[in-house]
Design a protein around this motif. Structure first.
Motif, mmCIF file in Angstrom:
data_model
loop_
_atom_site.group_PDB
_atom_site.id
_atom_site.type_symbol
_atom_site.label_atom_id
_atom_site.label_comp_id
_atom_site.label_asym_id
_atom_site.label_seq_id
_atom_site.Cartn_x
_atom_site.Cartn_y
_atom_site.Cartn_z
ATOM 1 N N CYS A 66 0.864 -1.175 0.000
ATOM 2 C CA CYS A 66 0.000 0.000 0.000
ATOM 3 C C CYS A 66 0.903 1.228 0.000
ATOM 4 C CB CYS A 66 -0.906 -0.005 1.222
ATOM 5 S SG CYS A 66 -1.940 1.469 1.392
ATOM 6 N N ALA A 67 0.836 1.991 -1.067
ATOM 7 C CA ALA A 67 1.647 3.198 -1.195
ATOM 8 C C ALA A 67 0.805 4.409 -0.832
ATOM 9 C CB ALA A 67 2.168 3.327 -2.612
ATOM 10 N N ALA A 68 1.338 5.245 0.034
ATOM 11 C CA ALA A 68 0.628 6.444 0.467
ATOM 12 C C ALA A 68 1.266 7.680 -0.140
ATOM 13 C CB ALA A 68 0.632 6.533 1.990
ATOM 14 N N SER A 69 0.439 8.674 -0.384
ATOM 15 C CA SER A 69 0.940 9.952 -0.876
ATOM 16 C C SER A 69 0.107 11.063 -0.274
ATOM 17 C CB SER A 69 0.876 10.006 -2.403
ATOM 18 O OG SER A 69 -0.453 9.850 -2.851
ATOM 19 N N ARG A 89 0.474 12.748 2.457
ATOM 20 C CA ARG A 89 0.916 12.938 3.835
ATOM 21 C C ARG A 89 1.707 11.724 4.272
ATOM 22 N NH1 ARG A 89 -3.412 15.314 7.993
ATOM 23 N NH2 ARG A 89 -1.458 15.605 9.105
ATOM 24 N N THR A 90 2.520 11.914 5.270
ATOM 25 C CA THR A 90 3.264 10.783 5.799
ATOM 26 C C THR A 90 2.335 9.889 6.603
ATOM 27 O OG1 THR A 90 5.051 10.114 7.278
ATOM 28 C CG2 THR A 90 3.953 12.187 7.780
ATOM 29 N N ILE A 91 2.523 8.578 6.465
ATOM 30 C CA ILE A 91 1.646 7.647 7.174
ATOM 31 C C ILE A 91 2.058 7.457 8.626
ATOM 32 C CG2 ILE A 91 1.004 6.383 5.092
ATOM 33 C CD1 ILE A 91 2.976 4.172 6.039
ATOM 34 N N SER A 92 3.156 8.068 9.029
ATOM 35 C CA SER A 92 3.629 7.873 10.395
ATOM 36 C C SER A 92 2.635 8.391 11.430
ATOM 37 C CB SER A 92 4.988 8.551 10.589
ATOM 38 O OG SER A 92 4.880 9.941 10.342
ATOM 39 N N ILE A 134 1.426 -8.115 8.864
ATOM 40 C CA ILE A 134 1.365 -6.715 8.449
ATOM 41 C C ILE A 134 2.652 -6.021 8.898
ATOM 42 C CG2 ILE A 134 0.135 -5.996 10.544
ATOM 43 C CD1 ILE A 134 -1.360 -3.933 8.804
ATOM 44 N N SER A 135 3.148 -5.141 8.060
ATOM 45 C CA SER A 135 4.352 -4.376 8.407
ATOM 46 C C SER A 135 4.263 -3.014 7.740
ATOM 47 C CB SER A 135 5.617 -5.123 7.964
ATOM 48 O OG SER A 135 5.629 -5.300 6.559
ATOM 49 N N ARG A 136 5.147 -2.137 8.135
ATOM 50 C CA ARG A 136 5.141 -0.798 7.537
ATOM 51 C C ARG A 136 6.554 -0.259 7.458
ATOM 52 N NH1 ARG A 136 1.259 2.585 11.071
ATOM 53 N NH2 ARG A 136 1.944 4.315 9.750
ATOM 54 N N ASP A 137 6.754 0.628 6.518
ATOM 55 C CA ASP A 137 8.015 1.336 6.365
ATOM 56 C C ASP A 137 7.653 2.810 6.252
ATOM 57 O OD1 ASP A 137 10.381 2.542 5.563
ATOM 58 O OD2 ASP A 137 10.991 0.836 4.330
ATOM 59 N N ASN A 138 7.698 3.504 7.364
ATOM 60 C CA ASN A 138 7.273 4.904 7.359
ATOM 61 C C ASN A 138 8.181 5.770 6.488
ATOM 62 O OD1 ASN A 138 5.095 4.362 8.991
ATOM 63 N ND2 ASN A 138 6.115 4.992 10.886
ATOM 64 N N ASN A 150 6.830 5.380 3.234
ATOM 65 C CA ASN A 150 5.394 5.666 3.200
ATOM 66 C C ASN A 150 4.592 4.491 2.641
ATOM 67 O OD1 ASN A 150 4.292 7.938 4.429
ATOM 68 N ND2 ASN A 150 3.607 8.834 2.504
ATOM 69 N N ARG A 151 4.942 3.297 3.107
ATOM 70 C CA ARG A 151 4.303 2.085 2.613
ATOM 71 C C ARG A 151 3.907 1.157 3.749
ATOM 72 N NH1 ARG A 151 4.599 0.319 -2.785
ATOM 73 N NH2 ARG A 151 5.537 1.858 -4.181
ATOM 74 N N VAL A 152 2.864 0.400 3.473
ATOM 75 C CA VAL A 152 2.406 -0.651 4.371
ATOM 76 C C VAL A 152 2.319 -1.928 3.549
ATOM 77 C CG1 VAL A 152 0.571 -1.413 5.928
ATOM 78 C CG2 VAL A 152 1.070 1.016 5.683
ATOM 79 N N TYR A 153 2.607 -3.054 4.211
ATOM 80 C CA TYR A 153 2.645 -4.320 3.502
ATOM 81 C C TYR A 153 1.766 -5.354 4.205
ATOM 82 C CZ TYR A 153 6.854 -2.057 1.727
ATOM 83 O OH TYR A 153 7.743 -1.157 1.177
ATOM 84 N N LEU A 154 1.330 -6.322 3.433
ATOM 85 C CA LEU A 154 0.630 -7.471 4.003
ATOM 86 C C LEU A 154 1.203 -8.721 3.341
ATOM 87 C CD1 LEU A 154 -1.646 -8.325 5.957
ATOM 88 C CD2 LEU A 154 -3.142 -8.476 3.948
#
Length: 126
Positions: free
Chosen positions: A21-24, A26-29, A69-73, A76-80
């Motif tokens: 999941c790619a976010a744009s 704003r920062t997902i943190s 589930i994991s994330r890389d702030n 700006n991505r979340v993974y499953l």
């Protein structure tokens, strides 16, 4: 924040897929992030959630031990990561962002998530 899920596809039972999941915008943190899914004819259901820092995770019983589930702030991505898939996992998978805090809120409730991606289809064949 805009969210875009990807990584879905067709996989045989017992196989694995990794959704992203790619976010744009704003920062997902600043957000609790979650994954939901919706199978044909069914209501949208919770799959997994992860806290803002990534230090806490929460899973639906149906996927516990199989999905991660994991994330890389920084990215700006979340993974499953989905392992040991079975046909019952077939659904459109959505990522979502919640402004609610990790504690004191039902992190499995869709109404607590304020931003949604467009979904990616996962099909598991038997």
């Amino acid at each position: 924040v805009q969210l875009q899920a990807s990584g879905g596809g067709l996989v045989q039972a017992g196989g694995s897929l990794r959704l992203s999941c790619a976010a744009s915008g704003r920062t997902i943190s600043s957000y609790t992030m979650g994954w939901f899914r919706q199978a044909p004819g069914n209501e949208r259901e919770f799959v997994a959630a992860i806290s803002r820092s990534g230090g806490y995770t929460y899973y639906a019983e149906s996927v516990k031990g199989r999905f991660t589930i994991s994330r890389d702030n920084a990215k700006n991505r979340v993974y499953l990561q989905m392992n040991s898939l079975n046909p019952e996992d077939t659904a459109v998978y959505y990522c979502a962002a919640s402004q609610s805090s990790w504690y004191g809120n039902d992190r499995s409730a869709a109404y607590n998530y304020h931003y949604w991606g467009q979904g990616t289809l996962v099909t598991v064949s038997s």
